[in-house]
Design an enzyme around this catalytic site. Structure first.
Site, PDB file in Angstrom:
ATOM      1  N   LYS A 175      40.053 -34.425  25.692  1.00  0.00           N
ATOM      2  CA  LYS A 175      40.159 -33.300  26.630  1.00  0.00           C
ATOM      3  C   LYS A 175      39.194 -33.595  27.772  1.00  0.00           C
ATOM      4  O   LYS A 175      37.993 -33.359  27.668  1.00  0.00           O
ATOM      5  CB  LYS A 175      39.779 -31.996  25.915  1.00  0.00           C
ATOM      6  CG  LYS A 175      40.445 -30.749  26.466  1.00  0.00           C
ATOM      7  CD  LYS A 175      40.143 -30.450  27.901  1.00  0.00           C
ATOM      8  CE  LYS A 175      38.810 -29.758  28.074  1.00  0.00           C
ATOM      9  NZ  LYS A 175      38.429 -29.602  29.514  1.00  0.00           N
ATOM     10  N   GLU A 251      26.092 -35.352  23.388  1.00  0.00           N
ATOM     11  CA  GLU A 251      25.255 -35.905  24.453  1.00  0.00           C
ATOM     12  C   GLU A 251      25.189 -34.839  25.530  1.00  0.00           C
ATOM     13  O   GLU A 251      26.188 -34.536  26.179  1.00  0.00           O
ATOM     14  CB  GLU A 251      25.866 -37.206  24.991  1.00  0.00           C
ATOM     15  CG  GLU A 251      25.835 -38.301  23.940  1.00  0.00           C
ATOM     16  CD  GLU A 251      26.527 -39.580  24.351  1.00  0.00           C
ATOM     17  OE1 GLU A 251      27.034 -39.659  25.486  1.00  0.00           O
ATOM     18  OE2 GLU A 251      26.569 -40.508  23.529  1.00  0.00           O
ATOM     19  N   CYS A 285      23.290 -37.138  33.980  1.00  0.00           N
ATOM     20  CA  CYS A 285      22.425 -36.655  32.890  1.00  0.00           C
ATOM     21  C   CYS A 285      21.150 -37.475  32.787  1.00  0.00           C
ATOM     22  O   CYS A 285      20.103 -36.954  32.416  1.00  0.00           O
ATOM     23  CB  CYS A 285      23.191 -36.718  31.576  1.00  0.00           C
ATOM     24  SG  CYS A 285      23.867 -38.355  31.249  1.00  0.00           S
ATOM     25  N   GLU A 387      17.908 -28.509  34.797  1.00  0.00           N
ATOM     26  CA  GLU A 387      18.761 -29.591  35.294  1.00  0.00           C
ATOM     27  C   GLU A 387      19.443 -29.136  36.586  1.00  0.00           C
ATOM     28  O   GLU A 387      20.292 -28.251  36.557  1.00  0.00           O
ATOM     29  CB  GLU A 387      19.800 -29.916  34.222  1.00  0.00           C
ATOM     30  CG  GLU A 387      20.571 -31.164  34.490  1.00  0.00           C
ATOM     31  CD  GLU A 387      21.554 -31.491  33.364  1.00  0.00           C
ATOM     32  OE1 GLU A 387      22.193 -30.567  32.822  1.00  0.00           O
ATOM     33  OE2 GLU A 387      21.677 -32.680  33.040  1.00  0.00           O
TER      34      GLU A 387
END
Ligand code: NAD
Length: 484
Positions: A175, A251, A285, A387
């Site tokens: 997906k 992750e 990331c 982040e």
């Protein structure tokens, strides 16, 4: 500019199917609609899982050498279409084409090749007992793997999961992120042409909550989920997966520290820091988005780093001279600008950038932001801890090794970090003290596929890569052999 239009479809049971309401795909650099993709609902997810389950009966028992043949053909097809795929990744993400041409597509292919080989080459364990019995261990595929990927490096992460899942004999429902569906659809076409049997790889498009993503995580016939995305999504998926105790690998987000010591080679430190902060417009990331600079070189480093950053060229991502692309969406750009507002409000010094670059049509409608350097914020400020996921780097001074380690570790994430020093002892000490799954010394984003990859703290669960992927994507069966 040539304007393609992508009519993306699902790929279920070896057939490209167009079912479900179609949603628009926008080019981040101009905000134009460049295609549409269908939203998969429960029926599409269920059909894909059934197809994967049916295919598992054969694929799971196919010798690894046979699987390797078809996976190698798939990897070769990726290499044969490298330029086309590089462009598709840019249409999807808005990343400069030069970054895609500089080894990115090679890595997309290598993810398949590497695990196809590993599945053939890996050995097994045997434990001879004192009484003469022998325990030996067999590795067998788990079943249907749900692979859920984010929008920032879509093709690389798709094959990073498809490669080991298929090589070790599982079948897959992928997906992809709703913002970047084109690459996964094109990869499915290449896999199909390379001879991957029907149902072994399925791709269902759609959104997360109450859509294809959630339905996949709740499906009782999915045995395993490998997910890359936001930490908050990871929490939701973990709860959804509890129904049948799916095996999980996550992750998640990151907020990497990049620590520049006074003894570092400053030219190199600038070059490494530039890549760490601005690769993929900082939508990464692993980004080294928190620069910690030892005070004696604060002025010298910052001056050179700001000069190098000012040379980055935002603009048309298809232009090979462009070095900074567009952010993924208007909504995401607004989020990043929200962080800039909060930094300004709290007295940050904008060393460089902070605004939209001045670009010609049609790129003035794209989601661009100048590369931005912020100083003067305390390390505990939210912009230094959360982040941001854009071309924004904060710079903080430090005086001692202990202080740098303390600042670096004082965030909820633990994915990666960079240490820049010429002192080997210090490199070893600091790398050993940082709470990060991967630490680079004097470089960034180079990794052997045999090494474990994953995050500590809120950056993930588990490790993938090499034999770590083997463990995740297989069941271990112990057989105890009697000598009587
Ligand atoms: P996201 O979590 O919003 O979405 C990721 C994927 O999950 C998408 O395919 C989305 O449709 C799906 N999804 C969303 N909600 C879901 C739900 N409830 N159930 C099932 N699926 C769901 O992440 P994003 O915004 O696409 O990507 C950016 C994030 O990914 C950042 O936090 C970044 O740090 C992280 N990331 C981590 C790594 C890593 O290796 N650690 C690599 C790349 C990106």
């Amino acid at each position: 500019m040539e304007r393609p239009f992508f009519e993306v479809t699902h790929y279920i049971g070896g057939v490209f199917v167009d079912r479900g309401e179609r949603f628009a795909i926008r080019y981040p650099a101009t905000d134009e609609v460049i295609g549409t993709a269908p939203e998969g609902g429960w029926d599409e997810v269920d059909a894909a899982v059934r197809a994967a389950r049916a295919a598992f009966a054969t694929w799971g028992k196919t010798p690894a050498t046979e699987r390797r043949k078809v996976l190698k053909a798939f990897a070769q097809a990726i290499r044969d279409h490298a330029e086309e795929l590089a462009r598709i990744e840019t249409w999807d993400v808005g990343r400069p084409i030069r970054e895609n041409r500089a080894g990115y597509i090679d890595r997309v292919a290598a993810n398949i090749d590497f695990f196809a080989d590993l599945a053939v080459m890996h050995g097994s364990e045997a434990y001879p007992m004192e009484n003469g019995y022998i325990n030996y261990v067999l590795r067998e595929p788990v079943g249907v793997a749900a692979l859920i990927t984010p929008w920032n490096v879509p093709m690389m992460l798709a094959t990073w999961k498809i490669g080991p899942a298929l090589a070790f004999g599982n079948t897959v429902v992928l997906k992809p992120a709703e913002l970047t569906p084109i690459g996964a659809w094109r990869l499915a076409q290449l896999a199909h042409q390379a001879g991957l049997p029907p149902g072994v790889l399925n791709v269902v498009h759609g959104f997360g909550p109450a859509s294809a993503g959630e339905f996949l995580t709740r499906h009782p016939d999915v045995q395993l989920i490998s997910f890359t995305g936001e930490t908050t999504t990871g929490r939701t998926i973990m709860a959804a997966a509890a129904g049948n105790l799916k095996r999980l690998s996550f992750e998640l987000g990151g907020k990497g520290a990049n620590i520049v010591f006074a003894d570092a080679d400053l030219d190199r430190a600038v070059e490494v820091s530039l890549r760490a902060a601005f690769f993929n417009q900082g939508e990464f990331c692993l980004a080294g988005s928190r620069l910690l600079v030892e005070r004696p070189v604060w002025d010298a480093f910052l001056e050179r780093f700001a000069a190098a950053t000012a040379r980055l060229r935002p603009g048309d991502p298809m232009d090979p001279d462009t070095t900074l692309g567009a952010l993924i969406s208007r909504e995401h750009l607004d989020r990043v600008r929200g962080y800039l507002d909060s930094a300004r409000k709290d007295g940050a010094e904008v060393v460089l950038g902070g605004d939209a670059p001045d670009l010609p049509a049609p790129f003035q409608a794209g989601h661009f932001l100048q590369p931005t350097i912020l100083a003067g914020l305390p390390p505990e400020h939210r912009v230094c801890r959360e982040e941001v996921f854009g071309p924004v780097v904060t710079v903080v001074p430090f005086d001692t090794e202990e202080e740098a380690i303390g600042i670096a570790n004082a965030v909820e994430y633990g994915l990666s970090a960079v240490v820049q020093t010429r002192d080997l002892g210090r490199a070893v000490r600091v790398a050993g003290a940082l709470e990060a799954g991967t630490v680079w010394v004097n470089d960034f984003f180079v990794r052997d596929l045999r090494a474990p990859f994953g995050g500590m703290k809120q950056s993930g669960i588990g490790r993938e890569g090499g034999t770590y992927s083997l463990e995740f994507y297989t069941e271990a069966r112990t057989v105890c052999l009697s000598n009587r």
